[in-house]
Design a protein around this motif. Structure first.
Motif, PDB file in Angstrom:
ATOM      1  N   LEU A 138      46.318  17.759  45.232  1.00 51.46           N
ATOM      2  CA  LEU A 138      46.203  17.904  46.630  1.00 51.46           C
ATOM      3  C   LEU A 138      47.256  17.773  47.315  1.00 51.46           C
ATOM      4  CD1 LEU A 138      42.475  16.200  46.894  1.00 51.46           C
ATOM      5  CD2 LEU A 138      42.932  18.647  46.620  1.00 51.46           C
ATOM      6  N   VAL A 139      47.991  16.656  47.088  1.00 47.59           N
ATOM      7  CA  VAL A 139      49.470  16.518  47.703  1.00 47.59           C
ATOM      8  C   VAL A 139      50.114  17.490  47.777  1.00 47.59           C
ATOM      9  CG1 VAL A 139      51.256  15.006  47.957  1.00 47.59           C
ATOM     10  CG2 VAL A 139      49.023  13.834  47.501  1.00 47.59           C
TER      11      VAL A 139
ATOM     12  N   VAL B  98      44.221  14.573  40.414  1.00 51.38           N
ATOM     13  CA  VAL B  98      43.395  15.381  41.440  1.00 51.38           C
ATOM     14  C   VAL B  98      44.321  15.020  42.654  1.00 51.38           C
ATOM     15  CG1 VAL B  98      41.509  15.390  42.824  1.00 51.38           C
ATOM     16  CG2 VAL B  98      41.345  15.494  40.446  1.00 51.38           C
ATOM     17  N   THR B  99      44.576  13.889  42.899  1.00 49.72           N
ATOM     18  CA  THR B  99      45.320  13.384  44.100  1.00 49.72           C
ATOM     19  C   THR B  99      46.768  14.371  44.285  1.00 49.72           C
ATOM     20  OG1 THR B  99      44.362  11.304  44.167  1.00 49.72           O
ATOM     21  CG2 THR B  99      46.372  11.574  45.588  1.00 49.72           C
ATOM     22  N   MET B 100      47.344  14.192  43.268  1.00 54.83           N
ATOM     23  CA  MET B 100      48.681  14.924  43.186  1.00 54.83           C
ATOM     24  C   MET B 100      48.450  16.576  43.291  1.00 54.83           C
ATOM     25  SD  MET B 100      50.541  12.898  39.838  1.00 54.83           S
ATOM     26  CE  MET B 100      52.059  13.999  39.989  1.00 54.83           C
TER      27      MET B 100
ATOM     28  N   THR C  57      42.988  21.257  39.722  1.00 58.36           N
ATOM     29  CA  THR C  57      42.316  20.584  40.289  1.00 58.36           C
ATOM     30  C   THR C  57      40.907  20.226  39.665  1.00 58.36           C
ATOM     31  OG1 THR C  57      43.179  20.564  42.449  1.00 58.36           O
ATOM     32  CG2 THR C  57      41.011  19.522  42.398  1.00 58.36           C
TER      33      THR C  57
ATOM     34  N   LEU D 225      41.527  11.099  38.819  1.00 56.04           N
ATOM     35  CA  LEU D 225      41.782  10.964  40.231  1.00 56.04           C
ATOM     36  C   LEU D 225      43.103  11.008  40.693  1.00 56.04           C
ATOM     37  CD1 LEU D 225      38.983   8.466  40.978  1.00 56.04           C
ATOM     38  CD2 LEU D 225      38.707  10.753  40.958  1.00 56.04           C
ATOM     39  N   LEU D 226      44.222  10.442  39.607  1.00 55.19           N
ATOM     40  CA  LEU D 226      45.406  10.494  40.166  1.00 55.19           C
ATOM     41  C   LEU D 226      45.996  11.987  40.063  1.00 55.19           C
ATOM     42  CD1 LEU D 226      48.355   9.298  40.837  1.00 55.19           C
ATOM     43  CD2 LEU D 226      48.583   8.986  38.266  1.00 55.19           C
TER      44      LEU D 226
END
Length: 877
Positions: free
Chosen positions: A622-623, A618-620, A653, A615-616
């Motif tokens: 997306l950021v 994916v978050t990175m 992703t 999830l980290l």
């Protein structure tokens, strides 16, 4: 000159006869009996005679045969009161039958009884005397008689003399019914065709003894026997059956025939040294006496003595001297019976000078320790000159002896049944149900002249119920119904021993109902409140198995714990049972429990960490996508082909998200999705990087004068390359899923007691084609990026791609050995870590420098800065 005729051997009975014909002297031919048969005999005449052989004395002298002189007749010693009671029981039964007008009406039974001295030679001598006329030494009849005086013989007591006599009289068809010979060797009807008995064979007693020791868990027992057929056959059968039930003989000692202190001491040494606490004894009381004396002297208490029927109710051994060692003894005894009127008949016995009282006189002198005046026995006078004279009026009721004890008639009852069996056979043979026409009174149809074989034929088929309500009949081997009482030696509170019945054994019943024991009635040796333990090795508890020791009996073993996945749920298991598939043994190895299913779950710490990292990522991603989208108009975003950058970020992703598919319980669909998502997302990612590398190289060459490569590799061609590369992987994955797709598998080989839930790849070829294709694209991408590594520093995209691909290769090359050596769910964790590590490597190496310039060094995010090399700052673009 007178002539002598030839010697003729009689074939009708076992005695050599000599017919002498003296010619010229006018002498009539005579039939003369050879040999001296002048033996003590109790004889009463009758229409039909029944012979009897009883061990009135239990010690017979050993004869020295020189074959030079005629052997002398020696008197036996050691008068047996029990045997005399057996004799009196036979007399009582015959007199009772003679008074019965319904059994043998008109026929008077007589008897001829001799002393066998419990010896082979004396027993055979007595048998031959029974089978020959004793009225005179010579007869005026020129021919020898065709028959024998007695129609049947009741006897003998011991098995060895019985074998000899039965073997002798068998060919002549003379019925012989034993009341005490129990050897299984007598079951052979070819060798002993006329032998029958009212006592069960040792075959059944041995079976009962084995059941008895098995019932109490005595697997390690010693045996003591004698040098006769009874003991040898009995212990041999006992040993064989005991072995079948998992038991063993710790030792087997043979008592000497004659008194031998050295041999008795050796047997006592064996008893003392042996760990066996149960001793089976096949012997008579007289033969066992000396050993028990030595056992008492050594104070060898705490042993459980198990008696055969030969001494289980022996009065000789029930004296206080043996109470410390024999109290608590167990054994098998014949079924007892109460004979009405026998007690009074025994008390009516009195001495007399008449010949038929010869045994009564012997008994009287032995019981009252006196000498009858009318007995002219010089040998006895020399042996006991100081004995007082008997009056003949002594009262038997005042003398306590085994003779007058009729509380538990066992052998006497067998004698009683034997006499009545013969009487019932005569009843059928003589057709005693016939009613005479002249008188109208029922009487026996035929006279007493018949052949012994005729009587034997009917004796085998008798089937009647006696006065005590017991059915009497014989099987095909001449055996009665095998019934036994289980006797326990207990103190009676008056300084004596009582033989208490504590159970029974019926060999004719179903196997599970044969042995009946009331353990609460049993008194154990030494006052213990439970049965003694007699084992070579203590029992193996559940969860272990027996492992025999080399060179030792099967009862001596070691207890080994069951291996993992095997159980034993009972004591003394000889082997462990393997658990079913997907089951495993518990810690105690006594039961199988369902194996623990092991997989990388969302609830455990490792799964949580990997999910968090995914999830980290994916978050990175997306950021970074948001940053690139927000600054899409800036030079650095435009210079890096924003469309490819966004597509690469989306593929990364997917790479981060596909790691989540590897966490959780494997199923058919999750196994399919794992490989497809991994293969397609990584191919898409590598395809984007490959196109970016090509774009970098094309862009560099387009700066040269006259270059037209940008037109040849525009946005449309870029999309086509990415689509084509990804399509190939999709086709490979589709073919893999159609041919042999991945499937969930329960693996039990990694760790004992655990089921590793994993996904098998199915088709190995499909799996390696998918991985190989990813590797091929990665190698092409790395090669192209490596070629562009020396581009100007201000346009270093190829250098970043080269570095990211190096990390990608390093991760997946190290993944292969780590994956192969990691067990179970850790292999899945290694694969997830490789996916995340390679994805983070691509994300950070390609996009982190650009984000640094966009966010922290905006002054460098210009077209001019990208074209000209800066001189005062570090190059990150």
């Amino acid at each position: 000159m007178p002539s002598v005729s030839t010697v003729v051997i009689g074939l009708q009975f076992p005695l050599v006869l000599l017919v002498l014909s003296v010619e010229g002297l006018g002498t009539e031919p005579v039939c003369q009996r050879l040999g001296d048969f002048d033996l003590p005999m109790l004889e009463v005449s009758g229409d039909i005679l029944i012979g009897g052989l009883f061990p009135l004395h239990f010690t017979a002298p050993e004869h020295y045969l020189s074959y030079v002189s005629k052997p002398r007749h020696y008197q036996c010693h050691g008068f047996d009161y029990r045997a005399f009671r057996w004799v009196q029981t036979m007399v009582f039964a015959i007199e009772e039958i003679n008074r019965d007008s319904s059994l043998l009406p008109g026929v008077h039974l007589g008897y001829r009884i001799l002393d066998s001295c419990d010896h082979i030679h004396t027993g055979l001598r007595g048998a031959l005397s029974l089978l020959n006329d004793s009225s005179s030494q010579a007869s005026s009849n020129p021919r020898c008689p065709d028959g024998t005086p007695v129609s049947a013989i009741i006897g003998l007591a011991s098995s060895s003399p019985t074998r000899v006599v039965a073997h002798t009289v068998g060919p002549f068809g003379i019925p012989m019914v034993s009341y005490f010979a129990t050897c299984t060797c007598l079951n052979d009807k070819e060798t002993f065709p006329s032998f029958m008995r009212t006592v069960p064979s040792d075959l059944f007693q041995v079976r009962g003894l084995v059941r008895l020791v098995s019932h109490f868990g005595w697997r390690w027992v010693g045996a003591v026997g004698t040098e006769d057929d009874y003991s040898q056959y009995g212990i041999q059968a006992f040993s064989e059956q005991l072995h079948e039930h998992g038991g063993c003989l710790a030792f087997y000692s043979i008592l000497p025939k004659t008194h031998s202190p050295e041999r008795i001491s050796q047997i006592a040494d064996i008893l003392e040294a042996s760990s066996a606490r149960v001793v089976i004894v096949f012997s008579t009381e007289g033969q066992l006496y000396e050993l028990l004396v030595e056992v008492v002297r050594r104070n060898l208490t705490g042993r459980q003595w198990v008696a055969s029927e030969a001494w289980v109710t022996a009065t000789l051994l029930s004296v206080p001297q043996f109470h410390p060692i024999l109290t608590g003894a167990l054994g098998f005894a014949f079924r007892s019976g109460s004979i009405p009127g026998l007690g009074d008949f025994l008390l009516q016995t009195h001495p007399s000078p008449r010949p038929e009282s010869i045994f009564v006189n012997m008994f009287w002198e032995e019981l009252f320790s006196c000498r009858l005046s009318f007995r002219d026995d010089k040998a006895q006078t020399r042996a006991r000159p100081v004995l007082p004279a008997c009056t003949g009026t002594e009262d038997l009721g005042t003398k306590i002896s085994i003779y007058t004890d009729v509380s538990q008639l066992r052998v006497s009852y067998n004698v009683y049944k034997a006499v009545y069996a013969i009487a019932h056979a005569l009843h059928t043979l003589l057709q005693c149900d016939h009613v005479a026409q002249a008188t109208g009174i029922r009487a026996c149809f035929r006279g007493p002249q018949f052949k012994p074989r005729e009587l034997l034929f009917h004796l085998r088929r008798v089937n009647f119920t006696n006065q005590l309500g017991e059915k009497v009949h014989f099987d095909s081997n001449g055996e009665p119904v095998p019934l036994y009482d289980i006797i326990n030696w207990q103190l009676d509170g008056r300084g004596g021993i009582k033989f208490e019945k504590v159970g029974s054994f019926d060999a004719s019943a179903p196997e599970r109902l044969q042995l009946n024991i009331d353990e609460e009635l049993i008194v154990w040796p030494g006052g213990q409140n439970q049965a003694p333990v007699s084992v070579c090795t203590k029992s193996c508890p559940p969860g272990t198995r027996q492992a025999t020791r080399k060179g030792e009996p099967i009862c001596c073993f070691d207890c080994l714990p069951c291996a993992g996945g095997e159980v034993s749920n009972r004591t003394d298991s000889t082997e462990c049972t393997k658990c079913p598939q997907y089951y495993w043994s518990n810690r105690e190895r006594v039961t199988c429990v369902a194996s623990v299913e092991d997989f990388l779950s969302f609830q455990e710490s490792m799964g949580i960490i990997l999910v968090a990292l995914s999830l980290l990522g994916v978050t990175m991603t997306l950021v970074i996508s948001v940053i690139f989208y927000h600054f899409r108009a800036t030079a650095i975003v435009k210079a890096n082909n924003s469309e490819l950058s966004f597509l690469l970020l989306q593929s990364l992703t997917l790479c981060f998200l596909c790691a989540l598919v590897f966490v959780g319980r494997p199923s058919k669909w999750s196994c399919w999705l794992r490989q497809v998502a991994f293969g397609v997302s990584f191919v898409l990612c590598i395809s984007c990087i490959l196109v970016k590398t090509i774009v970098v190289l094309v862009a560099f060459r387009s700066t040269l004068p006259g270059s037209s490569t940008v037109k040849l590799f525009g946005p449309l061609q870029q999309r086509a390359v990415i689509l084509a590369c990804t399509a190939v992987q999709v086709i490979l994955c589709a073919g893999w899923l159609v041919w042999t797709p991945p499937y969930p598998f329960k693996n039990t080989s990694y760790e004992a007691g655990k089921i590793i839930l994993e996904c098998k790849v199915g088709s190995t070829v499909g799996f390696y084609l998918v991985l190989g294709y990813i590797g091929l694209l990665s190698c092409v991408c790395f090669a192209l990026a490596f070629l562009g590594r020396k581009l100007p520093d201000t346009f270093n995209e190829a250098k970043l791609i080269t570095f990211s691909m190096l990390i990608f290769f390093a991760v997946w090359i190290s993944f292969i050995p780590a994956y192969q050596t990691s067990p179970g769910k850790y292999a899945v964790a290694v694969e997830i870590f490789a996916i995340l590590a390679s994805s983070f490597g691509l994300l950070l190496c390609i996009f982190l420098p650009k984000c640094y310039i966009i966010l922290l060094r905006p002054e460098r995010n210009t077209k001019k800065s990208l074209v000209h090399k800066p001189t005062t700052t570090t190059n990150w673009s």
